[in-house]
Design an enzyme around this catalytic site. Structure first.
Site, PDB file in Angstrom:
ATOM      1  N   LYS A  75      99.735  36.444 110.758  1.00 41.53           N
ATOM      2  CA  LYS A  75     100.381  35.969 111.987  1.00 41.53           C
ATOM      3  C   LYS A  75      99.539  34.938 112.716  1.00 41.53           C
ATOM      4  O   LYS A  75     100.081  34.005 113.319  1.00 41.53           O
ATOM      5  CB  LYS A  75     100.688  37.147 112.918  1.00 41.53           C
ATOM      6  CG  LYS A  75     101.904  37.939 112.503  1.00 41.53           C
ATOM      7  CD  LYS A  75     102.434  38.720 113.686  1.00 41.53           C
ATOM      8  CE  LYS A  75     103.776  39.351 113.401  1.00 41.53           C
ATOM      9  NZ  LYS A  75     104.248  40.156 114.524  1.00 41.53           N
TER      10      LYS A  75
ATOM     11  N   LYS B 186     108.883  39.718 101.599  1.00 36.55           N
ATOM     12  CA  LYS B 186     109.622  40.834 102.190  1.00 36.55           C
ATOM     13  C   LYS B 186     110.703  40.304 103.142  1.00 36.55           C
ATOM     14  O   LYS B 186     110.558  39.206 103.702  1.00 36.55           O
ATOM     15  CB  LYS B 186     108.672  41.825 102.868  1.00 36.55           C
ATOM     16  CG  LYS B 186     108.203  41.434 104.211  1.00 36.55           C
ATOM     17  CD  LYS B 186     107.442  42.537 104.914  1.00 36.55           C
ATOM     18  CE  LYS B 186     107.080  41.935 106.271  1.00 36.55           C
ATOM     19  NZ  LYS B 186     106.289  42.676 107.148  1.00 36.55           N
TER      20      LYS B 186
ATOM     21  N   LYS C  43     112.256  39.473 109.995  1.00 36.53           N
ATOM     22  CA  LYS C  43     113.035  38.900 111.097  1.00 36.53           C
ATOM     23  C   LYS C  43     112.628  37.466 111.389  1.00 36.53           C
ATOM     24  O   LYS C  43     113.358  36.722 112.015  1.00 36.53           O
ATOM     25  CB  LYS C  43     112.947  39.775 112.347  1.00 36.53           C
ATOM     26  CG  LYS C  43     111.578  40.124 112.836  1.00 36.53           C
ATOM     27  CD  LYS C  43     111.656  41.128 113.995  1.00 36.53           C
ATOM     28  CE  LYS C  43     111.076  42.462 113.618  1.00 36.53           C
ATOM     29  NZ  LYS C  43     111.226  43.521 114.579  1.00 36.53           N
TER      30      LYS C  43
HETATM   31  P1  TYM Z   1     108.270  46.182 112.861  1.00 35.06           P
HETATM   32  O1  TYM Z   1     108.913  46.080 114.176  1.00 35.06           O
HETATM   33  O2  TYM Z   1     107.847  44.935 112.157  1.00 35.06           O
HETATM   34  O3  TYM Z   1     109.197  46.969 111.855  1.00 35.06           O
HETATM   35  C1  TYM Z   1     109.794  48.206 112.208  1.00 35.06           C
HETATM   36  C2  TYM Z   1     109.860  49.136 111.010  1.00 35.06           C
HETATM   37  O4  TYM Z   1     110.621  48.528 109.954  1.00 35.06           O
HETATM   38  C3  TYM Z   1     109.846  48.518 108.762  1.00 35.06           C
HETATM   39  N1  TYM Z   1     110.156  47.297 107.997  1.00 35.06           N
HETATM   40  C4  TYM Z   1     110.554  47.316 106.724  1.00 35.06           C
HETATM   41  N2  TYM Z   1     110.757  48.334 105.864  1.00 35.06           N
HETATM   42  C5  TYM Z   1     111.179  48.007 104.624  1.00 35.06           C
HETATM   43  N3  TYM Z   1     111.379  46.714 104.223  1.00 35.06           N
HETATM   44  C6  TYM Z   1     111.172  45.673 105.049  1.00 35.06           C
HETATM   45  N4  TYM Z   1     111.390  44.425 104.648  1.00 35.06           N
HETATM   46  C7  TYM Z   1     110.736  45.955 106.376  1.00 35.06           C
HETATM   47  N5  TYM Z   1     110.436  45.170 107.450  1.00 35.06           N
HETATM   48  C8  TYM Z   1     110.083  46.020 108.434  1.00 35.06           C
HETATM   49  C9  TYM Z   1     108.393  48.524 109.219  1.00 35.06           C
HETATM   50  O5  TYM Z   1     107.522  49.001 108.218  1.00 35.06           O
HETATM   51  C10 TYM Z   1     108.465  49.445 110.418  1.00 35.06           C
HETATM   52  O6  TYM Z   1     108.410  50.806 110.017  1.00 35.06           O
HETATM   53  N6  TYM Z   1     103.618  47.595 114.074  1.00 35.06           N
HETATM   54  C11 TYM Z   1     104.986  48.050 113.895  1.00 35.06           C
HETATM   55  C12 TYM Z   1     105.575  48.657 115.149  1.00 35.06           C
HETATM   56  C13 TYM Z   1     104.778  49.777 115.735  1.00 35.06           C
HETATM   57  C14 TYM Z   1     104.669  51.094 115.224  1.00 35.06           C
HETATM   58  C15 TYM Z   1     103.839  51.787 116.162  1.00 35.06           C
HETATM   59  C16 TYM Z   1     105.160  51.739 114.095  1.00 35.06           C
HETATM   60  C17 TYM Z   1     104.062  49.705 116.881  1.00 35.06           C
HETATM   61  N7  TYM Z   1     103.498  50.916 117.143  1.00 35.06           N
HETATM   62  C18 TYM Z   1     103.506  53.117 115.965  1.00 35.06           C
HETATM   63  C19 TYM Z   1     104.818  53.085 113.909  1.00 35.06           C
HETATM   64  C20 TYM Z   1     104.007  53.768 114.839  1.00 35.06           C
HETATM   65  C21 TYM Z   1     105.844  46.847 113.524  1.00 35.06           C
HETATM   66  O7  TYM Z   1     105.521  45.726 113.822  1.00 35.06           O
HETATM   67  O8  TYM Z   1     107.029  47.189 112.937  1.00 35.06           O
END
Ligand code: TYM
Length: 344
Positions: free
Chosen positions: A123, A206, A209
């Site tokens: 990022k 992957k 968004k």
């Molecule tokens: P974020 O917002 O990018 O994504 C949310 C969840 O979706 C999953 N994900 C995917 N799973 C499968 N294939 C994909 N292409 C894909 N893209 C996204 C992510 O693995 C995630 O589970 N850092 C985290 C948010 C967060 C969090 C936390 C998660 C903040 N604090 C505490 C768990 C516990 C994030 O940016 O997810």
């Protein structure tokens, strides 16, 4: 150890997970996270789900867009089957303990740990000097999200594995530094056939968004025609589908579509291939499109309905935050005591 601080050696199982409200909620978020959150409610374990708006602002967010994305994400959780009565559902900034514990963890975690995070490298890119300090410290806030609830299980997609390892390191270092067994060392739960949903345009990337190509992902706001069109146009290879998993090696696009089918249909990849092995993509893609539309359209429609009454969404989030604070209050109080902060 400070007087009056309990040191539980066993922790009651508790699930925590979060999603950033940064727009374009997509099929990867649904299969890797939302659908599994809804399923985990049936395990009888208390589940806490959070719209991590404070994580979202580590990169620029237009305030109007952020508000909308937070409410839309809340609608996405509920439409996917997360019940705000059975689970606790709220947005992060309404529970200030997340930020408070994150500060303490900023003082526990090491710069070197943060520098190794692949998400930071991706990022921040080549211009690290210009990235926000929040983006660098992001994983300490994520650790705080989880540990401020003493959560033991964290369902996430594959891309969050490294952050979860860092969360475990922070819990272990805090406990060692202060000579306590205060924070659990949480387990990542990365299960099922869709822990890494790939782009529909490139099986090596992957689904994300932030991909410039909207055709690379299925958004939870896409209508039935758009979903069907994106699947029809998804990149594939000219071979027929194999009847065994090993036949998908070196065929990332084919593997991705089969994984998506399996996850949407609650089947294993083996089961899917036993049914569709030998078929061409010209036959399989319409099957996948029908399945995706059948599973996702009700969610899209329900999200739109819920977005028709944002004051109800805000009320749900405020109530969730209140319930969340009932858990974090005592844990923060004990944390301050362990660290040596004087509290009146
Ligand atoms: P974020 O917002 O990018 O994504 C949310 C969840 O979706 C999953 N994900 C995917 N799973 C499968 N294939 C994909 N292409 C894909 N893209 C996204 C992510 O693995 C995630 O589970 N850092 C985290 C948010 C967060 C969090 C936390 C998660 C903040 N604090 C505490 C768990 C516990 C994030 O940016 O997810």
């Amino acid at each position: 150890m400070s007087e009056g601080v309990q040191t539980p050696s066993a922790f009651t199982p508790r699930v925590f997970s979060g999603i950033q409200p940064s727009g374009n909620l997509h099929l990867g978020n649904y299969l890797g996270a939302l659908k599994r959150f809804a399923d985990s409610q049936d395990s009888g374990i208390q589940s806490i789900f959070c719209m991590v708006d404070m994580h979202a602002i580590t990169v620029w967010q237009d305030p109007t867009d952020l508000r909308r994305a937070t409410r839309e994400l809340a609608a996405g959780f509920i439409a996917s089957g997360v019940d705000p009565e059975r689970s606790i559902l709220f947005n992060q900034s309404q529970v200030s303990s997340h930020a408070e514990l994150a500060w303490i963890f900023n003082c526990v975690a090491r710069m070197g740990w943060m520098k190794r995070m692949t998400q930071w490298k991706d990022k921040a890119g080549k211009n690290q000097e210009n990235a926000s300090l929040g983006l660098f410290a992001y994983p300490a806030l994520m650790a705080a999200d989880i540990l401020v609830y003493h959560a033991t299980h964290v369902p996430v997609g594959e891309d969050q594995k490294q952050h979860l390892e860092l969360t475990r390191d922070i819990a272990i270092k805090f406990n060692n530094d202060f000579g306590v067994e205060f924070f659990p060392v949480p387990e990542p739960v990365i299960e099922g056939s869709a822990t890494r949903v790939m782009s529909l345009r490139d099986g090596a990337k992957k689904m994300s968004k932030s991909d410039a190509s909207d055709a690379s992902r299925i958004n939870l706001t896409d209508d039935a025609d758009t979903i069907a069109r994106k699947i029809r146009k998804a990149k594939t290879d000219p071979e027929a589908l194999p009847s065994e998993v090993k036949g998908l090696e070196d065929r990332p696009e084919a593997r991705n579509l089969v994984n998506i089918y399996a996850a949407l249909n609650d089947q294993s990849v083996d089961q899917v291939l036993a049914d569709v092995g030998g078929r061409q993509f010209s036959e399989f893609k319409p099957m996948l499109a029908d399945l995706a539309v059948a599973q996702l359209s009700p969610i899209t429609v329900e999200m739109a309905r819920l977005m028709g009454d944002v004051s109800e969404i805000d009320r749900i989030l405020a109530r969730g935050a209140e319930r969340a604070r009932e858990i974090t209050g005592p844990i923060m109080k004990q944390t301050y005591e362990i660290v040596g902060m004087v509290r009146g």
